[in-house]
Design an enzyme around this catalytic site. Structure first.
Site, PDB file in Angstrom:
ATOM      1  N   ALA A  48       0.860  -1.197   0.000  1.00 30.40           N
ATOM      2  CA  ALA A  48       0.000   0.000   0.000  1.00 30.40           C
ATOM      3  C   ALA A  48       0.887   1.234   0.000  1.00 30.40           C
ATOM      4  CB  ALA A  48      -0.907  -0.010   1.218  1.00 30.40           C
ATOM      5  N   TYR A  78       2.107   5.412   0.103  1.00 30.40           N
ATOM      6  CA  TYR A  78       2.171   6.384   1.206  1.00 30.40           C
ATOM      7  C   TYR A  78       1.016   7.379   1.182  1.00 30.40           C
ATOM      8  CZ  TYR A  78       7.220   5.425   1.935  1.00 30.40           C
ATOM      9  OH  TYR A  78       8.430   4.870   2.222  1.00 30.40           O
ATOM     10  N   THR A 127       2.661  -2.329   4.280  1.00 28.82           N
ATOM     11  CA  THR A 127       2.708  -0.878   4.089  1.00 28.82           C
ATOM     12  C   THR A 127       3.964  -0.516   3.320  1.00 28.82           C
ATOM     13  OG1 THR A 127       4.029  -0.521   6.075  1.00 28.82           O
ATOM     14  CG2 THR A 127       1.627  -0.475   6.326  1.00 28.82           C
ATOM     15  N   ASP A 128       3.941   0.643   2.673  1.00 25.74           N
ATOM     16  CA  ASP A 128       5.200   1.202   2.208  1.00 25.74           C
ATOM     17  C   ASP A 128       5.944   1.694   3.459  1.00 25.74           C
ATOM     18  OD1 ASP A 128       7.316   2.089   0.754  1.00 25.74           O
ATOM     19  OD2 ASP A 128       6.164   3.341  -0.623  1.00 25.74           O
ATOM     20  N   TRP A 129       7.204   1.950   3.307  1.00 26.03           N
ATOM     21  CA  TRP A 129       8.108   2.181   4.438  1.00 26.03           C
ATOM     22  C   TRP A 129       7.976   3.601   5.034  1.00 26.03           C
ATOM     23  CZ3 TRP A 129       8.092  -2.307   2.512  1.00 26.03           C
ATOM     24  CH2 TRP A 129       8.948  -3.321   2.913  1.00 26.03           C
TER      25      TRP A 129
END
Ligand code: BGC
Length: 765
Positions: free
Chosen positions: A238, A240, A271-273
């Protein structure tokens, strides 16, 4: 480990259930979930950043730790036989550099960037690149590659376009599906990203992308839908940004209703980081793994379970999916990786696949392939500092990059010597003066970049006397975290323009030719200068063998068969999206204090992206979508279009009518019946590519188009609708070069109702 222990401490009140003998198997997941303590469940959904990065809490520290390792881990729980798993970046290769326990470098092959792969229009080729990459991932002990990147090229200025495929969702979806199949065929996973509408890098972690439901469904989600349905990726990442209000990572409508309920996705969503969000909202929305994992998220889960913001069934749903993912991984299978993939064999794969993505934009008088050329004068900084890929997390740590000078020399061409000395000295001088962006060891874009070197007329005249031909490489670097500027990014700089003008004047006066090689990651301005040189080869950022691949094409060892997967507009301002894209004037605040194109971006152009817009309004472009020349020529037969139960199938025979072997990709566009919803003049529905055809040889390409894929999204009915009537089926060498036409009659409207979700929160008119 200190910070992690503190997180675990929160759960100490909950004693583990006795489960000494219970170990994870593919068929006992429910039992394992029952046996897990809340603390263990939390560990499973929160990434394991402490292991790799030493524990940190803020993004700055994260970036510092990013380069020397893989990008993330999921946590293991030894007592239940649950191993940790490793997630490495892509998409142009596995980003694996070192292991915490030794200092050896783990180079991975730098493959051609996503844009280049898409321009091959060859799903088999992309699958084979995927297989090579998948093998490296497996042999380096990694479980998932954080790839492919499949955001739509909404604007040529998006900094990460090089990682992405196209302005068109069908190209995006089909190429991504092939890539996923290739990689996952090796028994490792992919994470298709960034879901969804991560169309700009400016304020990417906060910007609210406001998009109509139609544009979302038809343009931005469609590629993901195709990849999910056709290739079943293990994981989705997903993005940001926010999408029509909430962060995508907190959107149950996106992550559950659309992704799982409508498309049947059965993997995990991570999640994206970097940015931390609301943990409960993320898990409830359908996130299964929070990367890279913050200690405070463990505390969140404990507290939120207590105060009811999160329920155990919410958490269990993610835990169950995590376990279903883990049992597929090499770490679970206890795969004994070699740490020694066959980099030599993969170098050969990247060398040949790069040539198939190269697009020959101009070849006046058949100057290419080079013939009777012995000595080449090589101009342009990028000739000697070739860019194999873009910057940021997608920058593979590759063993070497073959620059163009080396590539031509390897092919037996003599390259005038003093230019190399001059460019090398200039580069060294610039690097000593300021930090620059061209150091291959530097994974992230560092300003300022080295400007092109301005040359005197005398210098060019001397070179023209000594050489048979001039090759000028124009390079562009871009990547994660920053969009490209128009000036000096999309457009040429004044120095580049002048250099090209003078080169052409001097060489043409001497009866010699000038070739331009574009070493770029995305579309650039070509209209103002394309008349000057004799040939233009769009080489993209073609991976570590770049110089060899370009030489193979220039010398005719390989016949270029790439075609543009995006439009090259005359001016960037011709793109409707440019009216609402960060162009450097984003400081202006609106009445409510928010900054347009920074805090929110209005997709006022709707579905008018790329060729959909240009072909509908008849506006001229510099090079159209689907365009690409060859050293040979192809004739198309009269096409056949036959109705079948679920739509139509079509066939067309392509014959090589030229003098050398080559491949041709054919694009199938459909124009919908008039009336009803407004539709683009034509839309790509399928494509296919021939094998290597010898002169005189033919191949019949076949296409299948379902009724569903003909549909447009009708917001008033919240349905995909294929209107009844006559569809014109057009077979193109490009969107502007239709070579054959057929018809398909749909007797009765077909409609598919979906959920009324993801509504824009601001007016788009
Ligand atoms: C990027 C992702 C990448 C992740 C891990 C993020 O900043 O947006 O594409 O996979 O970092 O490196």
């Amino acid at each position: 480990m200190k910070s992690l222990a503190a997180g675990i401490g929160i759960f100490l009140c909950c004693a583990p259930l006795p489960a000494q003998e219970l170990k994870l198997r593919a068929d006992n997941i429910d039992e394992i979930v029952k046996a897990m303590t809340p603390e263990e469940k939390a560990l499973l959904v929160v990434g394991r950043n402490d292991y790799t990065f030493g524990g940190y809490d803020n993004p700055k520290e994260f970036v510092r730790f990013l380069s020397p390792s893989v990008s993330g881990y999921t946590q293991g729980i030894p007592r239940l036989g649950i191993p940790p798993t490793a997630l490495a970046d892509g998409p142009a290769g596995a980003v694996v550099v070192t292991r915490p326990d030794n200092k050896k470098s783990y180079y991975a092959t730098g493959f051609p960037v996503g844009t280049s792969l898409a321009c091959s229009w060859n799903t088999q080729l992309v699958e084979s690149v995927g297989r090579a990459m998948g093998n490296e991932i497996l042999e380096y002990g990694v479980d998932v590659i954080l790839a492919p990147g499949m955001n739509i090229h909404r604007s040529p200025l998006c900094g990460r376009n090089y990682e992405y495929y196209s302005e068109d969702p069908v190209v995006t979806g089909k190429i991504a599906a092939a890539f996923v199949r290739g990689i996952q065929g090796c028994g490792v996973g992919t994470s298709i990203k960034h879901f969804a509408v991560n169309s700009q890098e400016t304020n990417r972690t906060e910007v609210d992308e406001i998009v109509s439901q139609r544009a979302l469904r038809e343009i931005y989600l469609k590629g993901f839908e195709i990849a999910v349905k056709e290739a079943r990726p293990w994981t989705v990442m997903a993005s940001y940004n926010r999408l029509n209000g909430p962060y995508t990572q907190e959107s149950p409508e996106l992550l559950t209703t659309v992704l799982r309920d409508e498309w049947g996705f059965d993997g995990i969503v991570m999640t994206d980081w970097i940015q931390k969000r609301n943990t409960a909202a993320q898990i409830k929305a359908g996130i299964d793994n929070l990367q890279p994992g913050y200690q405070v998220q463990l505390q969140d889960i404990s507290l939120m379970l207590k105060d009811g913001r999160l329920t155990m069934p919410d958490l269990d749903a993610s835990v169950r999916r995590m376990l279903q993912y883990i049992v597929k991984t090499p770490h679970f299978r206890n795969y004994k990786y070699s740490d020694d993939p066959d980099l030599k064999a993969h170098a050969a794969i990247t060398r040949s696949s790069a040539t198939e993505g190269m697009v020959l934009l101009k070849n006046a008088g058949g100057v290419l392939p080079l013939n009777n050329i012995k000595k080449v004068a090589l101009f342009g900084l990028s000739s000697f500092d070739f860019m194999a890929g873009g910057t940021g997390s997608g920058n593979v740590v590759k063993p070497y990059v073959v620059d163009l000078q080396q590539g031509l020399a390897n092919a037996g061409l003599e390259v005038t010597g003093n230019l190399k000395e001059m460019y090398t000295a200039y580069k060294t001088f610039c690097r000593a003066q300021f930090k620059c962006d061209r150091n291959p060891a530097e994974r992230w874009y560092v300003e300022p970049s080295i400007p092109e070197l301005s040359l005197s007329r005398t210098c060019i005249e001397n070179q023209a006397r000594e050489s048979d031909i001039a090759i000028l490489t124009l390079g562009r670097q871009a990547g994660e975290g920053r969009d490209r500027p128009v000036k000096g990014g999309f457009n040429l700089t004044a120095v580049e323009q002048n250099l090209l003008v003078e080169l052409c004047e001097v060489y043409h006066a001497a009866g010699k030719k000038v070739i331009v090689v574009l070493n770029v990651g995305g579309a650039i301005e070509t209209a103002s200068w394309k008349g000057l040189p004799d040939a233009i080869l769009l080489a993209w950022q073609p991976g570590q063998e770049g110089g060899n691949s370009v030489a193979d094409v220039l010398l005719g060892k390989e016949n270029p068969s790439g075609k543009l997967s995006m439009t090259f507009p005359i001016s960037v301002m011709d793109m409707p999206s440019s009216q609402n894209f960060p162009l450097g004037d984003e400081r202006r605040r609106g009445e409510d204090g928010s900054r347009n194109n920074v805090d929110y971006t209005l997709h006022k152009e709707g579905i008018n992206i790329g060729y959909r817009y240009f072909s509908s309004v008849g506006r001229e472009v510099s090079y159209p979508f689907g365009f690409g020349l060859s050293y040979t020529a192809f004739a198309y037969s009269k096409p056949v279009v036959k109705p079948v139960a679920d739509g139509f199938c079509a066939g067309i025979t392509v014959t090589n009518t030229g003098k050398c072997a080559g491949k041709e990709s054919v694009q199938l566009y459909v124009s919908a019946p008039a009336g009803g919803m407004e539709k683009p003049a034509l839309e790509l529905k399928a494509f296919a590519k021939t094998r290597l055809l010898q002169p005189g040889e033919s191949e019949t390409l076949t296409f299948e188009v379902s009724k569903y894929s003909l549909a447009s999204f009708d917001e008033s009915r919240q349905s995909w609708v294929s209107a009844a009537g006559r569809y014109i089926v057009r077979f193109g060498a490009s969107v502007d070069d239709i070579r054959g036409t057929g018809y398909y009659n749909l007797a009765k409207e077909a409609a598919w109702r979906v959920h009324d979700v993801l509504k824009p929160t601001k007016a788009l008119d």
